[in-house]
Write a protein that holds these residues in place. Structure first.
Motif, mmCIF file in Angstrom:
data_model
loop_
_atom_site.group_PDB
_atom_site.id
_atom_site.type_symbol
_atom_site.label_atom_id
_atom_site.label_comp_id
_atom_site.label_asym_id
_atom_site.label_seq_id
_atom_site.Cartn_x
_atom_site.Cartn_y
_atom_site.Cartn_z
ATOM 1 N N MET A 180 16.634 -56.337 -2.881
ATOM 2 C CA MET A 180 16.045 -56.639 -1.582
ATOM 3 C C MET A 180 15.853 -58.135 -1.406
ATOM 4 N N GLU A 181 15.420 -58.804 -2.467
ATOM 5 C CA GLU A 181 15.199 -60.248 -2.385
ATOM 6 C C GLU A 181 16.509 -60.990 -2.127
ATOM 7 N N PRO A 224 8.982 -49.456 17.723
ATOM 8 C CA PRO A 224 7.927 -50.258 17.078
ATOM 9 C C PRO A 224 7.454 -49.677 15.749
ATOM 10 N N GLU A 225 7.346 -48.360 15.661
ATOM 11 C CA GLU A 225 6.901 -47.741 14.415
ATOM 12 C C GLU A 225 7.941 -47.942 13.309
ATOM 13 N N GLN A 226 9.214 -47.872 13.690
ATOM 14 C CA GLN A 226 10.272 -48.104 12.720
ATOM 15 C C GLN A 226 10.241 -49.546 12.219
ATOM 16 N N ARG A 227 9.989 -50.473 13.135
ATOM 17 C CA ARG A 227 9.886 -51.883 12.739
ATOM 18 C C ARG A 227 8.745 -52.063 11.740
ATOM 19 N N GLU A 228 7.609 -51.446 11.993
ATOM 20 C CA GLU A 228 6.474 -51.561 11.075
ATOM 21 C C GLU A 228 6.810 -50.982 9.709
ATOM 22 N N SER A 229 7.564 -49.899 9.698
ATOM 23 C CA SER A 229 7.984 -49.295 8.433
ATOM 24 C C SER A 229 8.881 -50.252 7.650
ATOM 25 N N LYS A 230 9.760 -50.939 8.362
ATOM 26 C CA LYS A 230 10.634 -51.919 7.711
ATOM 27 C C LYS A 230 9.816 -53.067 7.136
ATOM 28 N N ARG A 265 7.603 -56.094 2.580
ATOM 29 C CA ARG A 265 6.398 -56.663 1.948
ATOM 30 C C ARG A 265 6.248 -56.147 0.524
ATOM 31 N N ASN A 266 6.533 -54.871 0.325
ATOM 32 C CA ASN A 266 6.338 -54.252 -0.986
ATOM 33 C C ASN A 266 7.500 -54.492 -1.946
ATOM 34 N N GLY A 267 8.641 -54.952 -1.426
ATOM 35 C CA GLY A 267 9.834 -55.016 -2.265
ATOM 36 C C GLY A 267 10.332 -56.396 -2.618
ATOM 37 N N MET A 268 9.675 -57.439 -2.136
ATOM 38 C CA MET A 268 10.193 -58.773 -2.413
ATOM 39 C C MET A 268 9.082 -59.780 -2.663
ATOM 40 N N LEU A 269 9.487 -60.929 -3.160
ATOM 41 C CA LEU A 269 8.542 -62.015 -3.403
ATOM 42 C C LEU A 269 7.808 -62.390 -2.118
ATOM 43 N N ALA A 270 6.536 -62.728 -2.248
ATOM 44 C CA ALA A 270 5.712 -63.046 -1.079
ATOM 45 C C ALA A 270 6.290 -64.224 -0.293
ATOM 46 N N ALA A 271 6.839 -65.212 -0.999
ATOM 47 C CA ALA A 271 7.379 -66.392 -0.317
ATOM 48 C C ALA A 271 8.568 -66.029 0.569
ATOM 49 N N LEU A 272 9.429 -65.141 0.081
ATOM 50 C CA LEU A 272 10.573 -64.700 0.874
ATOM 51 C C LEU A 272 10.111 -63.860 2.064
#
Length: 323
Positions: free
Chosen positions: A213-214, A286-292, A297-304
């Motif tokens: 993902m990153e 919009p709900e799909q966007r929030e899911s993405k 957020r959960n799958g990559m470095l915070a900076a990215l």
């Protein structure tokens, strides 16, 4: 031992005029234009041109002489357009979106099968006006090097929210498929016995250190920033039509009219029929966007993640300052 000699490559007559480049980062939504662009008056069916996508990065990286590339692509485009006019190498696969059966008048290509090969075809291309849509990936990213090729083109450059592109790349497995799958038709480089996509030049070690993902997020950020920089840098912007995927979804009829004006053609009854029948486009949920967003957020470095969210805000608020 090979002796290096200086060669001046000759430029043949250009019969491949009015090329319409439909460009964007992978997964930005270019496929929705296949039938629509081809429905416009005087427009042929949409093609792809993988050779172009490989040559332009090589020029930008300094590994291919642009004089040779210019002469080569003049020949290649001439051949592509000539063959199109006699239905040679035309896509007859029934379900392919780039096939002639998705074209407004497939019988035109069936009739061309009986045309005689020869100068009559060349004379027709010289006298009459045709437009040839070609769908590409990441050409705007290297626009200044693409312009060295002296192709007679106009470009429709498609952008999409980086959240959606990054998530789509990840879902499609692009963080691991580049260089490892024969169907990944992206130019690869070799680095530490690994094969990486060409756009990783300059951050190879970083790419290898990232998870799937990153890698997607890092590359999408890079390609967007380079696309923006190249567009702002080019002097003649009149040949490029910028469009947001989301704007097209919200008002496809208005947008295709504007694109037709940009090209210099008219819409047809086929255009209206395609719009009425519905396009293969995903409306924004919009709900799909929030899911993405949660997935990223959960799958990559915070900076990215923060960088993608920042780019998303810039895209939504002022389209990266492009207009």
């Amino acid at each position: 031992m090979f002796k290096e000699i200086k060669v001046n490559y000759g430029m043949l007559e250009n019969i491949a005029k009015n090329i319409i480049i439909v460009d964007g980062i992978t997964r930005s939504g270019k496929t929705m234009f296949n039938s629509l662009l081809s429905s416009l008056k005087h427009c042929e069916h949409t093609k792809t041109m993988i050779l172009l996508e490989h040559i332009v990065p090589a020029i930008s990286l300094g590994t291919l002489d642009h004089h040779y590339a210019k002469a080569l692509l003049r020949i290649h485009l001439n051949e592509l357009i000539y063959n199109n006019q006699i239905s040679r190498n035309v896509n007859f696969r029934y379900d392919d979106l780039s096939g002639i059966f998705k074209y407004k008048e497939p019988e035109k290509y069936l009739k061309r099968l009986s045309l005689k090969d020869g100068t009559t075809v060349i004379d027709d291309l010289r006298k009459n006006t045709y437009y040839f849509p070609i769908r590409t990936h990441e050409i705007l990213v290297n626009l200044e090097w693409f312009n060295m090729l002296e192709i007679d083109y106009r470009m429709i450059a498609l952008f999409r929210n980086p959240i959606d592109i990054t998530h789509s790349w990840w879902k499609c497995g692009w963080g691991t498929r580049f260089g490892n799958e024969p169907r990944a038709f992206t130019l690869a480089i070799e680095f530490k016995n690994e094969k990486l996509p060409w756009f990783c030049v300059g951050y190879e070690d970083e790419w290898l250190s990232l998870n799937s993902m990153e890698r997607c997020g890092r590359t999408v950020i890079d390609l967007i920033e380079r696309s923006v920089k190249q567009y702002l840098k080019v002097v003649d912007k009149s040949r490029i039509y910028l469009i947001k995927y989301e704007d097209f979804l919200s008002n496809a009829e208005r947008e295709i009219e504007e694109i037709a004006k940009f090209i210099g053609v008219q819409t047809t009854v086929y255009t209206s029929n395609i719009l009425r029948s519905g396009l293969q486009m995903s409306m924004l949920d919009p709900e799909q966007r929030e899911s993405k967003v949660r997935d990223l957020r959960n799958g990559m470095l915070a900076a990215l993640f923060d960088k993608i969210m920042k780019l998303s805000c810039e895209y939504e608020e002022n389209f990266y300052g492009l207009l």
